[in-house]
Design a protein around this motif. Structure first.
Motif, PDB file in Angstrom:
ATOM      1  N   ASP A  89       0.802  -0.776  -0.270  1.00  0.00           N
ATOM      2  CA  ASP A  89      -0.129   0.124   0.203  1.00  0.00           C
ATOM      3  C   ASP A  89       1.037   1.179   0.079  1.00  0.00           C
ATOM      4  OD1 ASP A  89       0.741   0.428   2.830  1.00  0.00           O
ATOM      5  OD2 ASP A  89      -1.059   0.203   3.178  1.00  0.00           O
ATOM      6  N   ARG A  90      -0.171   2.928   0.149  1.00  0.00           N
ATOM      7  CA  ARG A  90       0.714   3.327   0.525  1.00  0.00           C
ATOM      8  C   ARG A  90       1.556   4.063   1.213  1.00  0.00           C
ATOM      9  NH1 ARG A  90      -1.187   7.804  -3.848  1.00  0.00           N
ATOM     10  NH2 ARG A  90      -1.956   6.129  -5.700  1.00  0.00           N
ATOM     11  N   LYS A  91       1.506   3.124   2.217  1.00  0.00           N
ATOM     12  CA  LYS A  91       2.166   2.868   3.528  1.00  0.00           C
ATOM     13  C   LYS A  91       3.855   2.369   3.043  1.00  0.00           C
ATOM     14  CE  LYS A  91       0.490   6.628   5.351  1.00  0.00           C
ATOM     15  NZ  LYS A  91       0.822   8.157   5.656  1.00  0.00           N
ATOM     16  N   LYS A  92       3.653   1.584   2.297  1.00  0.00           N
ATOM     17  CA  LYS A  92       4.847   0.342   1.544  1.00  0.00           C
ATOM     18  C   LYS A  92       4.678  -1.052   2.801  1.00  0.00           C
ATOM     19  CE  LYS A  92       8.186   4.156   0.502  1.00  0.00           C
ATOM     20  NZ  LYS A  92       9.442   3.949   0.652  1.00  0.00           N
ATOM     21  N   LEU A 107      -9.102  -5.702  -5.810  1.00  0.00           N
ATOM     22  CA  LEU A 107      -8.055  -4.696  -4.592  1.00  0.00           C
ATOM     23  C   LEU A 107      -8.922  -3.660  -4.741  1.00  0.00           C
ATOM     24  CD1 LEU A 107      -4.638  -4.921  -7.422  1.00  0.00           C
ATOM     25  CD2 LEU A 107      -5.490  -6.569  -5.495  1.00  0.00           C
ATOM     26  N   LYS A 108      -9.838  -3.270  -4.518  1.00  0.00           N
ATOM     27  CA  LYS A 108     -10.476  -1.874  -3.975  1.00  0.00           C
ATOM     28  C   LYS A 108     -10.762  -2.442  -3.002  1.00  0.00           C
ATOM     29  CE  LYS A 108     -11.922   2.068  -6.226  1.00  0.00           C
ATOM     30  NZ  LYS A 108     -12.829   2.120  -7.528  1.00  0.00           N
ATOM     31  N   ALA A 109     -11.532  -3.560  -2.714  1.00  0.00           N
ATOM     32  CA  ALA A 109     -12.558  -4.495  -1.662  1.00  0.00           C
ATOM     33  C   ALA A 109     -11.359  -4.691  -0.802  1.00  0.00           C
ATOM     34  CB  ALA A 109     -13.175  -5.247  -2.732  1.00  0.00           C
ATOM     35  N   LEU A 110     -10.337  -5.186  -1.308  1.00  0.00           N
ATOM     36  CA  LEU A 110      -9.460  -6.395  -0.678  1.00  0.00           C
ATOM     37  C   LEU A 110      -8.690  -4.815  -0.008  1.00  0.00           C
ATOM     38  CD1 LEU A 110      -7.558  -8.186   0.620  1.00  0.00           C
ATOM     39  CD2 LEU A 110      -6.566  -8.365  -1.551  1.00  0.00           C
ATOM     40  N   ARG A 111      -9.129  -3.393  -0.320  1.00  0.00           N
ATOM     41  CA  ARG A 111      -8.073  -2.717   0.528  1.00  0.00           C
ATOM     42  C   ARG A 111      -8.741  -2.266   1.513  1.00  0.00           C
ATOM     43  NH1 ARG A 111      -8.514   2.235   1.595  1.00  0.00           N
ATOM     44  NH2 ARG A 111     -10.853   2.272  -0.771  1.00  0.00           N
ATOM     45  N   LYS A 112     -10.070  -1.887   1.614  1.00  0.00           N
ATOM     46  CA  LYS A 112     -10.822  -1.601   2.439  1.00  0.00           C
ATOM     47  C   LYS A 112     -10.760  -3.260   3.553  1.00  0.00           C
ATOM     48  CE  LYS A 112     -13.908   0.520   0.053  1.00  0.00           C
ATOM     49  NZ  LYS A 112     -15.685   0.765  -1.252  1.00  0.00           N
ATOM     50  N   ARG A 113     -11.500  -3.939   3.344  1.00  0.00           N
ATOM     51  CA  ARG A 113     -11.405  -5.089   3.844  1.00  0.00           C
ATOM     52  C   ARG A 113      -9.795  -5.399   5.455  1.00  0.00           C
ATOM     53  NH1 ARG A 113     -13.643 -10.086   4.529  1.00  0.00           N
ATOM     54  NH2 ARG A 113     -13.303 -11.012   6.210  1.00  0.00           N
ATOM     55  N   LEU A 120      -3.801  -0.752  -3.444  1.00  0.00           N
ATOM     56  CA  LEU A 120      -3.140  -1.606  -2.981  1.00  0.00           C
ATOM     57  C   LEU A 120      -2.315  -1.927  -4.739  1.00  0.00           C
ATOM     58  CD1 LEU A 120      -4.851  -4.530  -1.053  1.00  0.00           C
ATOM     59  CD2 LEU A 120      -3.115  -3.103  -0.579  1.00  0.00           C
ATOM     60  N   SER A 121      -1.582  -1.815  -4.926  1.00  0.00           N
ATOM     61  CA  SER A 121      -0.831  -1.918  -5.959  1.00  0.00           C
ATOM     62  C   SER A 121       0.247  -3.373  -5.846  1.00  0.00           C
ATOM     63  CB  SER A 121      -0.294  -1.014  -6.749  1.00  0.00           C
ATOM     64  OG  SER A 121       0.600  -0.330  -5.808  1.00  0.00           O
ATOM     65  N   PHE A 122       0.483  -4.083  -6.633  1.00  0.00           N
ATOM     66  CA  PHE A 122       1.821  -5.249  -6.795  1.00  0.00           C
ATOM     67  C   PHE A 122       3.074  -4.421  -5.977  1.00  0.00           C
ATOM     68  CE2 PHE A 122      -1.629  -6.684  -9.616  1.00  0.00           C
ATOM     69  CZ  PHE A 122      -1.427  -7.968  -8.766  1.00  0.00           C
ATOM     70  N   GLY A 123       3.694  -5.383  -6.266  1.00  0.00           N
ATOM     71  CA  GLY A 123       5.171  -4.879  -4.942  1.00  0.00           C
ATOM     72  C   GLY A 123       5.893  -5.517  -6.163  1.00  0.00           C
ATOM     73  N   SER A 124       7.432  -4.016  -6.370  1.00  0.00           N
ATOM     74  CA  SER A 124       7.960  -4.603  -7.190  1.00  0.00           C
ATOM     75  C   SER A 124       9.070  -5.240  -7.533  1.00  0.00           C
ATOM     76  CB  SER A 124       9.484  -3.302  -7.287  1.00  0.00           C
ATOM     77  OG  SER A 124       9.795  -3.352  -5.907  1.00  0.00           O
ATOM     78  N   PRO A 125       9.847  -6.396  -8.301  1.00  0.00           N
ATOM     79  CA  PRO A 125      10.320  -7.222  -8.103  1.00  0.00           C
ATOM     80  C   PRO A 125      11.736  -7.063  -6.614  1.00  0.00           C
ATOM     81  CG  PRO A 125      10.250  -6.860 -10.514  1.00  0.00           C
ATOM     82  CD  PRO A 125       9.512  -5.299  -9.549  1.00  0.00           C
ATOM     83  N   GLU A 126      12.243  -5.435  -7.253  1.00  0.00           N
ATOM     84  CA  GLU A 126      13.398  -5.973  -6.051  1.00  0.00           C
ATOM     85  C   GLU A 126      13.015  -5.950  -4.975  1.00  0.00           C
ATOM     86  OE1 GLU A 126      13.628  -2.570 -10.073  1.00  0.00           O
ATOM     87  OE2 GLU A 126      12.465  -3.652  -8.756  1.00  0.00           O
ATOM     88  N   THR A 127      11.443  -5.820  -4.332  1.00  0.00           N
ATOM     89  CA  THR A 127      11.012  -5.621  -2.783  1.00  0.00           C
ATOM     90  C   THR A 127      10.721  -6.693  -2.759  1.00  0.00           C
ATOM     91  OG1 THR A 127      10.373  -3.781  -3.103  1.00  0.00           O
ATOM     92  CG2 THR A 127       9.737  -4.491  -1.286  1.00  0.00           C
ATOM     93  N   LEU A 128      10.577  -7.688  -3.848  1.00  0.00           N
ATOM     94  CA  LEU A 128       9.728  -9.165  -3.597  1.00  0.00           C
ATOM     95  C   LEU A 128      11.383 -10.082  -3.506  1.00  0.00           C
ATOM     96  CD1 LEU A 128       8.167 -11.252  -4.088  1.00  0.00           C
ATOM     97  CD2 LEU A 128       8.402 -11.283  -6.538  1.00  0.00           C
ATOM     98  N   PHE A 205     -16.121  -6.546   0.903  1.00  0.00           N
ATOM     99  CA  PHE A 205     -16.300  -6.118   1.609  1.00  0.00           C
ATOM    100  C   PHE A 205     -18.069  -5.313   0.979  1.00  0.00           C
ATOM    101  CE2 PHE A 205     -14.815  -2.516   4.660  1.00  0.00           C
ATOM    102  CZ  PHE A 205     -15.290  -2.127   4.933  1.00  0.00           C
ATOM    103  N   PRO A 206     -18.644  -4.903   2.397  1.00  0.00           N
ATOM    104  CA  PRO A 206     -20.113  -4.649   1.985  1.00  0.00           C
ATOM    105  C   PRO A 206     -19.679  -3.242   0.550  1.00  0.00           C
ATOM    106  CG  PRO A 206     -19.998  -5.076   4.447  1.00  0.00           C
ATOM    107  CD  PRO A 206     -18.475  -4.620   3.453  1.00  0.00           C
ATOM    108  N   ASP A 207     -21.254  -3.552  -0.474  1.00  0.00           N
ATOM    109  CA  ASP A 207     -20.952  -2.461  -1.341  1.00  0.00           C
ATOM    110  C   ASP A 207     -20.436  -2.091  -1.807  1.00  0.00           C
ATOM    111  OD1 ASP A 207     -22.831   0.228   1.520  1.00  0.00           O
ATOM    112  OD2 ASP A 207     -23.666  -1.589  -0.225  1.00  0.00           O
ATOM    113  N   SER A 208     -18.478  -3.335  -2.133  1.00  0.00           N
ATOM    114  CA  SER A 208     -17.516  -3.203  -2.682  1.00  0.00           C
ATOM    115  C   SER A 208     -18.234  -3.052  -4.733  1.00  0.00           C
ATOM    116  CB  SER A 208     -17.207  -4.253  -2.446  1.00  0.00           C
ATOM    117  OG  SER A 208     -17.232  -5.315  -2.828  1.00  0.00           O
TER     118      SER A 208
END
Length: 208
Positions: A89-92, A107-113, A120-128, A205-208
């Protein structure tokens, strides 16, 4: 970098692994006499499973990078077949989500959950590589063996637990390792994780 990384994946897996791992080592600074440890590999993982008394069976196959490729090559392996998402996420904050291969993940609903910050975005190959010690295409819940700082939050699809066994990559995508679902949970707990279990077959998530 993306183009260079894709090229490395067309070389033998070990070469791509070493290329990225060595690049990360060179990017980090260390004082004289210090060494940056290389990530654990499949034989280290198998030794850890043996230490825990966890039965495991591994089959070898050509490298796979997608669910479709995996379905063609895995033969008649029974049990849960999963796909794995390495997210941030944006807070790493980092998340390792293992879900049944046929699930659609919003991913939008998963972020809320998950209570993630912003998108939420996919982590970079370097971070992986830096955190889990694997290349894209080889992401697996078993890779937490390399997360010595416990940086990832592990998320498991509740649907996995409807099967007696689960099939995972053993830190490389040229093999598949089968373990009992209960033993996967025991392995994760032994590594210091309390996985969050989410039913990805229901609205996240409800209403996702």
């Amino acid at each position: 970098f993306r183009q260079k990384f894709i090229i490395s994946l067309n070389t033998p897996l070990s070469a791509g692994f070493l290329t990225l791992a060595n690049g990360l080592a060179q990017r980090n600074t260390c004082t004289a006499g210090e060494r940056i440890a290389m990530p654990k590999q499949d034989h280290d993982l198998f030794a850890r499973l043996d230490d825990l008394g966890i039965a495991h069976e591994t089959i070898e196959h050509p490298a796979v990078f997608t669910v479709e490729e995996s379905q063609k090559l895995r033969g008649r392996l029974t049990g849960a077949h999963i796909k794995n998402l390495f997210l941030r996420d944006r807070k790493k904050r980092l998340f390792l989500c293992s879900v049944l291969e046929d699930r659609e993940v919003d991913l939008k609903a998963l972020r809320k959950r998950l209570g993630a910050k912003d998108s939420l975005s996919f982590g970079s190959p370097e971070t992986l590589m830096e955190v889990l010690g694997v290349l894209p295409g080889s992401v697996t819940p078993l890779a937490v063996v390399n997360d010595t700082d416990r940086q990832v939050t592990v998320v498991l699809d509740e649907g996995i637990f409807a099967q007696p066994v689960v099939n995972c990559h053993p830190l490389r995508n040229t093999a598949t390792t089968t373990v009992a679902v209960g033993d996967l949970l025991r392995f994760l707990e032994a590594e210091g994780y309390a996985p969050e279990r989410i039913d990805f077959g229901q609205a996240l998530f409800p209403d996702s």
